[in-house]
Structures are given as structure tokens and as C-alpha cells.
Design a protein around this motif. Structure first.
Motif, PDB file in Angstrom:
ATOM      1  N   LYS A  74       0.795  -1.318  -0.113  1.00 29.18           N
ATOM      2  CA  LYS A  74      -0.009   0.000  -0.002  1.00 29.18           C
ATOM      3  C   LYS A  74       0.846   1.187  -0.038  1.00 29.18           C
ATOM      4  O   LYS A  74       1.667   1.373   0.786  1.00 29.18           O
ATOM      5  CB  LYS A  74      -0.935  -0.055   1.287  1.00 29.18           C
ATOM      6  CG  LYS A  74      -2.255  -0.530   1.014  1.00 29.18           C
ATOM      7  CD  LYS A  74      -3.128  -0.028   2.336  1.00 29.18           C
ATOM      8  CE  LYS A  74      -4.579  -0.441   2.146  1.00 29.18           C
ATOM      9  NZ  LYS A  74      -5.104  -0.387   0.905  1.00 29.18           N
ATOM     10  N   ILE A  75       0.547   2.274  -1.062  1.00 25.49           N
ATOM     11  CA  ILE A  75       0.996   3.649  -0.761  1.00 25.49           C
ATOM     12  C   ILE A  75       0.019   4.390  -0.579  1.00 25.49           C
ATOM     13  O   ILE A  75      -0.865   4.665  -1.643  1.00 25.49           O
ATOM     14  CB  ILE A  75       1.864   3.844  -2.048  1.00 25.49           C
ATOM     15  CG1 ILE A  75       3.313   2.977  -2.435  1.00 25.49           C
ATOM     16  CG2 ILE A  75       2.437   5.218  -2.043  1.00 25.49           C
ATOM     17  CD1 ILE A  75       3.996   2.980  -3.441  1.00 25.49           C
ATOM     18  N   GLY A  76      -0.033   5.210   0.552  1.00 25.54           N
ATOM     19  CA  GLY A  76      -1.313   5.889   0.819  1.00 25.54           C
ATOM     20  C   GLY A  76      -2.606   5.099   1.015  1.00 25.54           C
ATOM     21  O   GLY A  76      -2.522   4.100   1.714  1.00 25.54           O
ATOM     22  N   LYS A  77      -3.483   5.194   0.051  1.00 26.98           N
ATOM     23  CA  LYS A  77      -4.802   4.402   0.033  1.00 26.98           C
ATOM     24  C   LYS A  77      -4.880   3.606  -1.267  1.00 26.98           C
ATOM     25  O   LYS A  77      -5.740   2.649  -1.583  1.00 26.98           O
ATOM     26  CB  LYS A  77      -6.051   5.226  -0.033  1.00 26.98           C
ATOM     27  CG  LYS A  77      -6.178   6.172   1.132  1.00 26.98           C
ATOM     28  CD  LYS A  77      -7.281   7.053   1.055  1.00 26.98           C
ATOM     29  CE  LYS A  77      -7.384   7.918   2.275  1.00 26.98           C
ATOM     30  NZ  LYS A  77      -8.805   8.776   2.236  1.00 26.98           N
ATOM     31  N   LEU A  78      -3.654   3.427  -2.028  1.00 23.99           N
ATOM     32  CA  LEU A  78      -3.506   2.719  -3.104  1.00 23.99           C
ATOM     33  C   LEU A  78      -2.691   1.246  -3.154  1.00 23.99           C
ATOM     34  O   LEU A  78      -1.893   1.297  -2.428  1.00 23.99           O
ATOM     35  CB  LEU A  78      -2.688   3.630  -4.261  1.00 23.99           C
ATOM     36  CG  LEU A  78      -2.601   3.181  -5.533  1.00 23.99           C
ATOM     37  CD1 LEU A  78      -4.229   3.004  -6.259  1.00 23.99           C
ATOM     38  CD2 LEU A  78      -1.723   4.064  -6.330  1.00 23.99           C
ATOM     39  N   ASP A  79      -3.612   0.251  -3.370  1.00 24.73           N
ATOM     40  CA  ASP A  79      -3.102  -1.135  -3.276  1.00 24.73           C
ATOM     41  C   ASP A  79      -1.875  -1.367  -4.496  1.00 24.73           C
ATOM     42  O   ASP A  79      -2.389  -0.964  -5.639  1.00 24.73           O
ATOM     43  CB  ASP A  79      -3.900  -1.983  -3.488  1.00 24.73           C
ATOM     44  CG  ASP A  79      -5.105  -2.199  -2.279  1.00 24.73           C
ATOM     45  OD1 ASP A  79      -4.561  -1.910  -1.139  1.00 24.73           O
ATOM     46  OD2 ASP A  79      -6.223  -2.525  -2.492  1.00 24.73           O
ATOM     47  N   VAL A  80      -1.058  -1.528  -4.277  1.00 16.58           N
ATOM     48  CA  VAL A  80       0.461  -1.520  -5.225  1.00 16.58           C
ATOM     49  C   VAL A  80       1.167  -2.770  -5.147  1.00 16.58           C
ATOM     50  O   VAL A  80       1.249  -3.432  -3.962  1.00 16.58           O
ATOM     51  CB  VAL A  80       1.142  -0.214  -5.084  1.00 16.58           C
ATOM     52  CG1 VAL A  80       0.416   0.943  -5.387  1.00 16.58           C
ATOM     53  CG2 VAL A  80       2.089  -0.491  -3.662  1.00 16.58           C
ATOM     54  N   THR A  81       1.923  -2.981  -6.107  1.00 18.64           N
ATOM     55  CA  THR A  81       3.199  -3.967  -6.096  1.00 18.64           C
ATOM     56  C   THR A  81       4.145  -3.325  -6.693  1.00 18.64           C
ATOM     57  O   THR A  81       4.076  -2.482  -7.646  1.00 18.64           O
ATOM     58  CB  THR A  81       2.668  -5.311  -6.912  1.00 18.64           C
ATOM     59  OG1 THR A  81       2.364  -5.260  -8.342  1.00 18.64           O
ATOM     60  CG2 THR A  81       1.788  -6.083  -6.088  1.00 18.64           C
ATOM     61  N   LEU A  82       5.378  -3.428  -6.035  1.00 24.93           N
ATOM     62  CA  LEU A  82       6.689  -2.797  -6.721  1.00 24.93           C
ATOM     63  C   LEU A  82       7.685  -3.984  -7.242  1.00 24.93           C
ATOM     64  O   LEU A  82       7.559  -4.839  -6.733  1.00 24.93           O
ATOM     65  CB  LEU A  82       7.287  -2.196  -5.534  1.00 24.93           C
ATOM     66  CG  LEU A  82       6.443  -0.793  -5.009  1.00 24.93           C
ATOM     67  CD1 LEU A  82       7.148  -0.402  -3.785  1.00 24.93           C
ATOM     68  CD2 LEU A  82       5.910   0.150  -5.928  1.00 24.93           C
ATOM     69  N   GLN A  83       8.156  -3.497  -8.527  1.00 19.94           N
ATOM     70  CA  GLN A  83       9.090  -4.245  -8.917  1.00 19.94           C
ATOM     71  C   GLN A  83      10.506  -3.502  -9.136  1.00 19.94           C
ATOM     72  O   GLN A  83      10.413  -2.356 -10.066  1.00 19.94           O
ATOM     73  CB  GLN A  83       8.575  -5.058 -10.154  1.00 19.94           C
ATOM     74  CG  GLN A  83       9.582  -5.718 -10.863  1.00 19.94           C
ATOM     75  CD  GLN A  83       9.105  -6.322 -12.180  1.00 19.94           C
ATOM     76  OE1 GLN A  83       8.201  -5.747 -12.645  1.00 19.94           O
ATOM     77  NE2 GLN A  83       9.888  -7.233 -12.945  1.00 19.94           N
TER      78      GLN A  83
END
Length: 156
Positions: A88-97
Motif C-alpha cells: 500500500k502507498i497511501g490508499k492505493l494497493d500496489v506491487t513494486l518491482q
């Protein structure tokens, strides 16, 4: 005199909740804090203290979902090992690569240029008019969302 050597981590940010055609609406400051929070969670006070000096989110492109993080050489390993665990970044669901780790910002931008050019080529077929293509190219190749003055003509 103390000389610091930095590493620049180029990161792809993907979010299943936001369609690929829409910008993420992600700011560098929020990205920066999310990474520091995860380092705190995984590596504790030692990790945060090691990383904090010189750590910065240098670049974040909402359209292509690419970001660059700067960390000192050595503690950059705390950053790189924490990135896959950020959901999560802020309210956003994310995946980082992590796409690239470079010693200079110039080489990171060269890598991003190649990466974004391939992104542009893949999105080209979905656009109908030349105006749409021109606007997408301007958005994708926009390197002005960084606090570093960079002359792209000198990079070639």
C-alpha cells in the motif's frame, strides 16, 4: 571531507485497482514515506537510521508508473529488500518491482528512456489520432517531475 556514494533504484509501480490507461495519482512524498515505513517495519530503527541520510524519492511518473529512489551505497540494500513487501502507498494497493539499480542518475534515466520507449511502442496501437499519440509521448517521456536539472540532449 565525507564523500557519499549513492545508488538509484528504478522501480515499476503497478496497481490492480487503477486501469493502465489512467494515471496513478501518486506523489513522490507519499512514495518516500511508504518506503521508510516498510523499512522501519522490516529492519527497525537501525535500518531507518542507515537509510534516512541521503534517501529521496527523486522521480515519479504517474503515467508510466515508474519511480526512482536514491539511497546511499550500502544502506540501499535495506531499501531494495523492503520494496517487494510494500502493498500500500497511501490508499492505493500496489506491487513494486525493482527494474534497475544504477550508480548514477544519468544511467537510471537512460534505462527509463529505453523502458518507456518500449511502453510507448506497446500503447501506440490503441490510439487512433496523431494528437492522442503526441500527448501520450509527451506524458511518457516527461522527465520534469524530478528535482534534478537534467539535459536529455547530453545523454545520447
Amino acid at each position: 571531507m565525507i564523500v557519499y556514494y549513492f545508488r538509484y533504484l528504478t522501480v515499476a509501480i503497478s496497481s490492480p485497482s487503477v486501469p493502465n490507461e489512467k494515471p496513478l495519482g501518486l506523489r513522490s512524498g507519499v512514495f518516500h514515506e511508504a518506503v521508510l515505513d516498510k523499512i522501519q517495519q522490516l529492519h527497525g530503527d537501525f535500518g531507518v537510521a542507515a537509510v534516512r541520510s541521503g534517501f529521496l524519492a527523486k522521480y515519479c511518473n504517474e503515467n508510466t508508473r515508474i519511480g526512482i529512489l536514491r539511497a546511499r551505497h550500502g544502506p540501499h540494500r535495506f531499501v531494495s529488500t523492503s520494496l517487494p513487501f510494500i502493498t500500500k502507498i497511501g490508499k492505493l494497493d500496489v506491487t513494486l518491482q525493482t527494474l534497475h539499480v544504477g550508480a548514477t542518475l544519468k544511467h537510471s534515466f537512460k534505462f527509463i528512456q529505453k523502458y518507456q520507449r518500449s511502453y510507448l511502442d506497446s500503447m501506440w496501437h490503441s490510439l487512433k489520432t496523431d494528437e492522442e499519440k503526441r500527448k501520450l509521448e509527451l506524458a511518457v517521456m516527461d522527465f520534469t517531475k524530478t528535482d534534478v536539472t537534467l539535459n536529455l540532449e547530453k545523454m545520447t
